[in-house]
Design a protein around this motif. Structure first.
Motif, mmCIF file in Angstrom:
data_model
loop_
_atom_site.group_PDB
_atom_site.id
_atom_site.type_symbol
_atom_site.label_atom_id
_atom_site.label_comp_id
_atom_site.label_asym_id
_atom_site.label_seq_id
_atom_site.Cartn_x
_atom_site.Cartn_y
_atom_site.Cartn_z
ATOM 1 N N ALA A 197 -0.896 6.203 -6.599
ATOM 2 C CA ALA A 197 -2.216 5.609 -6.643
ATOM 3 C C ALA A 197 -3.229 5.921 -5.356
ATOM 4 O O ALA A 197 -2.510 6.172 -4.318
ATOM 5 N N SER A 198 -4.497 6.099 -5.510
ATOM 6 C CA SER A 198 -5.391 6.414 -4.528
ATOM 7 C C SER A 198 -5.977 5.149 -4.006
ATOM 8 O O SER A 198 -6.876 4.382 -4.207
ATOM 9 N N VAL A 199 -4.960 4.678 -2.834
ATOM 10 C CA VAL A 199 -5.181 3.236 -2.382
ATOM 11 C C VAL A 199 -6.158 3.544 -1.092
ATOM 12 O O VAL A 199 -6.018 3.950 -0.263
ATOM 13 N N THR A 200 -7.101 2.525 -1.280
ATOM 14 C CA THR A 200 -7.678 2.260 0.169
ATOM 15 C C THR A 200 -7.534 0.703 0.527
ATOM 16 O O THR A 200 -7.445 -0.097 -0.002
ATOM 17 N N GLU A 201 -6.934 0.399 1.777
ATOM 18 C CA GLU A 201 -6.315 -0.682 2.304
ATOM 19 C C GLU A 201 -7.600 -1.089 3.562
ATOM 20 O O GLU A 201 -7.731 -0.245 4.260
ATOM 21 N N LYS A 202 -7.761 -2.314 3.541
ATOM 22 C CA LYS A 202 -8.889 -2.517 4.906
ATOM 23 C C LYS A 202 -8.387 -3.987 5.156
ATOM 24 O O LYS A 202 -8.254 -5.068 4.540
ATOM 25 N N ILE A 203 -7.826 -3.903 6.542
ATOM 26 C CA ILE A 203 -7.431 -5.153 7.046
ATOM 27 C C ILE A 203 -8.840 -5.788 7.994
ATOM 28 O O ILE A 203 -8.882 -5.111 8.810
ATOM 29 N N TYR A 204 -9.012 -6.807 7.832
ATOM 30 C CA TYR A 204 -10.137 -7.637 8.641
ATOM 31 C C TYR A 204 -9.581 -8.570 9.633
ATOM 32 O O TYR A 204 -8.992 -9.828 9.306
ATOM 33 N N PRO A 205 -9.693 -8.172 10.898
ATOM 34 C CA PRO A 205 -9.500 -9.450 11.951
ATOM 35 C C PRO A 205 -9.958 -10.813 11.768
ATOM 36 O O PRO A 205 -11.098 -10.783 11.643
ATOM 37 N N GLY A 206 -9.106 -11.601 11.638
ATOM 38 C CA GLY A 206 -9.591 -12.979 11.581
ATOM 39 C C GLY A 206 -10.502 -13.357 10.517
ATOM 40 O O GLY A 206 -11.360 -14.523 10.626
ATOM 41 N N LEU A 207 -10.509 -12.613 9.283
ATOM 42 C CA LEU A 207 -11.396 -13.066 8.170
ATOM 43 C C LEU A 207 -11.104 -14.475 7.780
ATOM 44 O O LEU A 207 -12.013 -15.127 7.231
ATOM 45 N N GLY A 208 -9.940 -14.849 7.670
ATOM 46 C CA GLY A 208 -9.316 -15.933 6.948
ATOM 47 C C GLY A 208 -8.999 -15.725 5.525
ATOM 48 O O GLY A 208 -9.498 -14.571 5.164
ATOM 49 N N HIS A 209 -8.940 -16.833 4.701
ATOM 50 C CA HIS A 209 -8.381 -16.699 3.301
ATOM 51 C C HIS A 209 -9.571 -16.712 2.504
ATOM 52 O O HIS A 209 -10.060 -17.528 1.738
ATOM 53 N N THR A 259 0.827 -1.309 0.091
ATOM 54 C CA THR A 259 0.140 -0.023 -0.115
ATOM 55 C C THR A 259 0.877 1.325 -0.048
ATOM 56 O O THR A 259 0.556 2.208 -0.738
ATOM 57 N N ALA A 260 1.894 1.276 0.715
ATOM 58 C CA ALA A 260 2.782 2.454 1.097
ATOM 59 C C ALA A 260 3.446 2.629 -0.336
ATOM 60 O O ALA A 260 3.493 3.847 -0.899
ATOM 61 N N LEU A 261 3.823 1.723 -1.154
ATOM 62 C CA LEU A 261 4.502 1.901 -2.291
ATOM 63 C C LEU A 261 3.825 2.398 -3.416
ATOM 64 O O LEU A 261 4.210 3.116 -4.087
ATOM 65 N N LEU A 262 2.655 1.854 -3.555
ATOM 66 C CA LEU A 262 1.749 2.180 -4.583
ATOM 67 C C LEU A 262 1.213 3.595 -4.273
ATOM 68 O O LEU A 262 1.209 4.502 -5.216
ATOM 69 N N LYS A 263 1.063 4.256 -2.856
ATOM 70 C CA LYS A 263 0.701 5.572 -2.580
ATOM 71 C C LYS A 263 1.848 6.500 -2.885
ATOM 72 O O LYS A 263 1.698 7.443 -3.599
ATOM 73 N N SER A 264 2.945 5.914 -2.892
ATOM 74 C CA SER A 264 4.250 6.726 -3.403
ATOM 75 C C SER A 264 4.313 6.972 -4.824
ATOM 76 O O SER A 264 4.951 7.786 -5.100
ATOM 77 N N MET A 265 3.593 6.072 -5.561
ATOM 78 C CA MET A 265 3.764 6.225 -7.028
ATOM 79 C C MET A 265 2.100 6.871 -7.477
ATOM 80 O O MET A 265 1.684 6.938 -8.604
#
Length: 205
Positions: free
Chosen positions: A177-189, A169-175
């Motif tokens: 990109a308009s990045v939205t990242e969302k991390i879900y606790p315990g979602l699984g694969h 995410t950080a690398l894409l933002k540095s280039m």
């Protein structure tokens, strides 16, 4: 090496104004990932889902040194570039081409667009990060010009460490990109309904 075996859906390429390239995960099929399109706001898009040879884009983890995943990784990236050329030839420019993938396909999605950063229509990576035992920044060039990108993942995930998601995410933002990242606790694969809703809102609106 990967052969050009593409499953299609949605509108015909010659009739659509937008196109969506969909990349399946390890052990899955083009038909599997194409099924996701019915949950996205892409009814008026042409859908193109390539099938990986032996159901995998590259043999080892995406966190392995890239040379261990050759020549499969380079073959996969070349195949996507070839599909983009076909879409361009049908009259659809890159700013109307979208790329989405799950798991191994999400990693490949991010790797391809970041190696070819420009204004894309949008990018959705469901559980993935940039490929390599570390980030090889010399492989990435260009300017995303505010391309909308959604990256969703679980913490923990058995295959994709959250640290790699965040670094990507950080690398894409540095280039730019308009990045939205969302991390879900315990979602699984898996892909959550909330991820689909966010992708529709942010990418396919």
């Amino acid at each position: 090496m990967h052969t050009k075996n593409i499953v299609t859906g949605g509108k015909k390429l010659t009739e659509a104004k937008k196109a969506l390239i969909m990349l399946h995960g390890r052990g899955a099929t083009a038909e599997d990932i194409l099924g996701l399109a019915s949950h996205l706001n892409v009814a008026d898009f042409a859908w193109l889902a390539p099938q990986a040879t032996n159901y995998t884009w590259y043999p080892y983890s995406f966190l392995a040194p890239p040379n261990q995943n050759e020549p499969w990784l380079s073959s996969a990236l070349a195949l996507i570039k070839d599909i983009v050329s076909d879409i361009n030839a049908a009259g659809i420019s890159n700013e109307n081409i979208y790329v989405a993938g799950f798991s191994q396909g999400a990693c490949l999605t991010l790797e391809f667009v970041t190696r070819n950063a420009q204004r894309w229509g949008g990018v959705a990576a469901f559980t993935g990060g940039l490929i390599g035992d570390k980030l090889y920044t010399e492989n990435y060039a260009g300017d995303f010009k505010n391309t909308p990108v959604f990256i969703g993942s679980s913490n923990p995930d058995p295959h994709v460490p959250v640290e790699r998601v965040q670094a990507s995410t950080a690398l894409l933002k540095s280039m730019h990109a308009s990045v939205t990242e969302k991390i879900y606790p315990g979602l699984g694969h898996t892909i959550a309904t909330d991820e689909i809703a966010l992708a529709n809102k942010l990418i396919f609106s």
